[in-house]
Each structure stands twice: as C-alpha cells, then as structure tokens.
Enzyme design. Structure first.
Site, PDB file in Angstrom:
ATOM      1  N   HIS A  58      -1.520  -7.145   7.214  1.00 14.07           N
ATOM      2  CA  HIS A  58      -2.866  -7.118   6.638  1.00 14.07           C
ATOM      3  C   HIS A  58      -2.971  -8.303   5.689  1.00 14.07           C
ATOM      4  CE1 HIS A  58      -2.186  -5.678   2.465  1.00 14.07           C
ATOM      5  NE2 HIS A  58      -1.232  -4.904   2.955  1.00 14.07           N
ATOM      6  N   ASP A  84      -5.705  -8.825   3.537  1.00 12.16           N
ATOM      7  CA  ASP A  84      -6.468  -8.581   2.317  1.00 12.16           C
ATOM      8  C   ASP A  84      -5.496  -8.212   1.201  1.00 12.16           C
ATOM      9  OD1 ASP A  84      -5.895  -6.139   3.689  1.00 12.16           O
ATOM     10  OD2 ASP A  84      -7.378  -5.082   2.490  1.00 12.16           O
ATOM     11  N   ASP A 144       2.667  -8.510  -0.856  1.00 13.18           N
ATOM     12  CA  ASP A 144       1.769  -7.527  -0.233  1.00 13.18           C
ATOM     13  C   ASP A 144       0.454  -8.180   0.169  1.00 13.18           C
ATOM     14  OD1 ASP A 144       0.750  -5.093   0.647  1.00 13.18           O
ATOM     15  OD2 ASP A 144       0.174  -4.445  -1.361  1.00 13.18           O
ATOM     16  N   GLU A 179      -7.160  -3.263   4.887  1.00 14.30           N
ATOM     17  CA  GLU A 179      -6.065  -2.300   4.757  1.00 14.30           C
ATOM     18  C   GLU A 179      -5.997  -1.714   3.366  1.00 14.30           C
ATOM     19  OE1 GLU A 179      -2.006  -0.734   3.982  1.00 14.30           O
ATOM     20  OE2 GLU A 179      -3.088  -2.320   2.947  1.00 14.30           O
ATOM     21  N   GLU A 180      -6.217  -2.532   2.346  1.00 11.94           N
ATOM     22  CA  GLU A 180      -6.120  -2.019   0.981  1.00 11.94           C
ATOM     23  C   GLU A 180      -7.205  -0.989   0.695  1.00 11.94           C
ATOM     24  OE1 GLU A 180      -3.636  -2.361  -0.715  1.00 11.94           O
ATOM     25  OE2 GLU A 180      -2.707  -4.311  -0.401  1.00 11.94           O
ATOM     26  N   GLU A 208       4.797  -5.429   6.545  1.00 13.31           N
ATOM     27  CA  GLU A 208       4.713  -5.018   5.142  1.00 13.31           C
ATOM     28  C   GLU A 208       6.082  -5.216   4.487  1.00 13.31           C
ATOM     29  OE1 GLU A 208       2.270  -3.798   3.193  1.00 13.31           O
ATOM     30  OE2 GLU A 208       0.816  -2.668   4.390  1.00 13.31           O
ATOM     31  N   HIS A 227       0.828  -4.771  -5.774  1.00 12.05           N
ATOM     32  CA  HIS A 227      -0.216  -4.380  -6.726  1.00 12.05           C
ATOM     33  C   HIS A 227       0.195  -4.606  -8.180  1.00 12.05           C
ATOM     34  CE1 HIS A 227      -2.064  -1.367  -3.569  1.00 12.05           C
ATOM     35  NE2 HIS A 227      -1.659  -2.513  -3.028  1.00 12.05           N
TER      36      HIS A 227
END
Length: 403
Positions: A81, A83, A114, A148-149, A174, A374
């Site tokens: 992903h 984003d 991430d 995805e987030e 990931e 994050h």
C-alpha cells in the site's frame, strides 16, 4: 520445471541497486500521500516502473497502480500500500517527515517502513528479473494500492471483485523486519449508541443522562476484554474503546445521547457476528437499550470512485507447511544460507481481503519494522531494501521449484 535460481547474482544485483532504491524511496516519501490523496505518488511509481522496464503498467479506476513483469500463464502478485498516515504532532519529529533524513544505514521519513520501502524493493526486484532473464512460466504483478490506512483490504476487494484479477498467491511487503510472516488477527470497528433525554442541568432528575447510562457499559466492556478468544499462534482477541461522542444542548444540560467506538481485534475462531452478539448480551447494554452496530466505509478514492464496504477485516493465517511458506523459506535460505524467522503481524494488512475474504494465500516479507509504523521519526534500513529486492526477485522461481 523452473529455471535454476542464480541466488548469488540476484543478491549482487540487489546490492548494486541500493542507491537507486534509496533515491526512489526518498522521492516517494517527499510526496505527501495520505489515504484518498495518493495521485502524485501513484504517478511517481508508474514512472519508475516504466523506467526500469516493466512490461505493462496501468492505473485502475480506483487509483491503484499495477505493474506487470513477464507473460507466463501463472500469476503471482506482490503488494505494497502506498498511502501513509499523517505526521501527527510535528514537534515529536527530529527531522522533516517529508524531506526525510539519510545516513549510511538509515532512511527516515513518513512511509519509509509503512510502507513505501516495500514498493522501492519490488520495483527494483522487477529490474533484477529483467536484467538476469529470470522470467519463466509466470507473470509477476506488482501492486501499489490505495486507501489501506483508511480501510485495509478495500483496494484488493476492488482488484479481485471488479477487475477480476486473482493471483495464485500474494506476497505482502508490509514491514516484517525481513522475517516471513504467515498471518494476522482480524479486526472490526464497532459502535454503541445510547439515547437519553435532555433537561436543564440544575434539575438533572427531570432528564435521562445518556453519559451516565454509558458508564456501566464501559465497565462491562473492560471486563469483557479480559475473556476474549485465544489462538496459540495469533494470540488473544482484544477490545478497546477508541472514541467517545455525546450530544447535549449545552454545558448546563443533561446529555441526550452518547456513543463509543470500539477497536475489536479478532483472533482465529472469532467471528464478526459473535463479536457483536457478545456486546449485545452485556447486562448494561440491554438495560440501556443500547444499539450495537458495525461501521461502514464509503469515502471516495483519489479518482472519485466509491466502493463501499463494512468495517470488518477477517482474520487469516497460512500453516507452516503451506507452499507459500516453503517458497519464501527456500528463497531466503538460497540467498543468505540460513533459515528465516517465521512469525506474524500484530497489526492489520491487505491480507484481510486477499485471504480473509477471498481465500487467496498471503505471505509476508517486507523491509522496515512494525514499531516504526505511524510513529514519529519513522525510519527503515537500506540493508532491508537490498534483502527484500533480492527476495522478491527470487520468490517466483522458488515458488515454481517448490511445487
């Protein structure tokens, strides 16, 4: 019969492309790309795929970028992903999260672990495959997926259900700290609503305070969280209250509604129906006539496409003797002369749709580490990019040889 795998040459090529992967990753990091705002980074990825020689590159109606290597009859996919989450409190960063930072060993910036690092390694794995002529009876699909987030797996629901693309298996890139991951807990987003009756705060007995009614429910939720399901590999189910809302005419009034959001993590054997029913069965929920429901997601992608879904993300795992695990273990041993660690994710991935909803096997191997996700001062390791590029180039042939 699959070709012999030139592990040494693959690893040498991956090391040769470390600087290119670093540059490409920093280019992606420099483009803010939160969910539903990925247009610029998608086009940057498309540009790099075309530059290194992918056979076909396209952007689908949802805004996912799809790059193809080879023309064989058997389809394998690798997914990142592209984003990211936002940056949070900028005061917690030691460097600009989009300008990033770089040392001899590290690359810092939002999205490095991430998980735009996975995309950098995949694109250059494609170049290695082309350089060394490793194409065989397979087609490799490299996906840079969106949203995805916001709603993990929605991108792959669209790819499978609307585009009709169904690989034999998918490698998720990931972050795994360059370990092989074979499962994750599922999750769902639950809401509890309680109604009350407002009145003047000077005489609260005239009303029905919705916040007070929610209080016992919160206590019972905390108790419920201690007796959820358990799986020896994936661990226990969890529950936490993540948000609380209310309505009231003023600060001098009794609240006439209260609601909470629940982040429910589902272990193996737990179901979305069971998770809702166990909350509905709580005495305080029944006494308050509370409404227990599941959230839905219908936010438009960057292209404007809306593909609504319920906020349920199924648990999944593959067994240790599954062909995907064997293919990755064999590739790792061939490249590095030792066995990899086989483990699981704590957080959620697009595997919730690929395998959880649609039964397509998923296996994880990615650069970066879960705790970086994050977090402020997010970083990844240049050596991880090299390791993963080599793995991604070797995996398709390892898969064909494993069967």
């Amino acid at each position: 019969m699959a070709k012999n795998i030139p592990f040494k040459l693959i690893l040498e090529k991956a090391k040769d492309y470390q600087a290119d992967m670093t540059r490409f990753l920093r280019d992606m990091v420099a483009i803010p790309s939160e969910s539903c705002d990925e247009k610029r980074v998608v086009h940057r990825i498309k540009e790099e795929m075309e530059k290194v020689g992918f056979d076909k590159v396209e952007i689908d109606p949802m805004g996912n970028v799809l790059g193809y290597i080879g023309h064989g009859p058997r389809l394998v996919a690798m997914d990142a992903h592209i984003d990211t989450v936002g940056i949070g409190n900028i005061k917690n960063w030691d460097f600009d999260p989009y300008e990033g930072m770089e040392t001899d060993e590290l690359i810092g910036g939002r999205g490095t672990s991430d998980q735009e690092g996975g995309m950098a390694s995949m694109v250059y794995a494609g170049k290695i495959i082309k350089d060394l002529g490793l194409e065989d009876e397979y087609t490799l699909l490299v996906t840079g997926t969106v949203q995805e987030e916001d709603c993990d797996g929605l991108c792959w629901q669209y790819i499978i259900e609307q585009s009709g693309i169904r690989p034999e298996f998918v490698v998720s890139t990931e972050p795994t700290d360059c370990q092989v991951y074979r499962g994750q807990r599922g999750r769902m987003e639950i809401r509890i609503d309680v109604q009350g009756v407002s009145c003047h705060g000077s005489a609260p007995e005239r009303g029905d305070n919705a916040i007070f009614k929610m209080g016992p429910i919160l206590g019972e939720l905390q108790e419920l969280s201690q007796r959820l399901g358990y799986d020896e590999f994936l661990g226990k189910g969890t529950l936490t209250v993540s948000e609380i809302f209310f309505t009231s005419p003023s600060r001098c009034a009794v609240a006439d509604s209260c609601a909470v959001s629940i982040d429910r993590r589902l272990t193996w054997g737990e179901t979305w129906e069971g998770a809702l029913d166990e909350i509905r069965a709580l005495p305080a929920v029944q006494k308050a006539n509370a409404v227990v429901s599941m959230y839905n997601y219908d936010r438009p992608s960057w292209t404007g496409l809306v593909y609504p879904t319920e906020c349920y993300f199924p648990t999944w795992k593959v067994e240790e003797d599954h062909f995907t695990v064997k293919a990755l273990v064999n590739a790792y041993e061939g490249l590095f002369g030792k066995a990899p660690v086989v483990d699981k994710w704590t957080f959620s991935t697009n595997g919730v749709s690929i395998m959880g909803r649609h039964g397509i096997p998923v296996i994880g191997f990615g650069p970066g580490k879960e705790p970086e996700a994050h977090a402020p001062n997010e970083k990844t390791w240049k050596s991880h990019l090299v390791t993963c590029a080599a793995m991604y180039a070797a995996i398709p042939l390892s898969w064909l040889a494993t069967e």
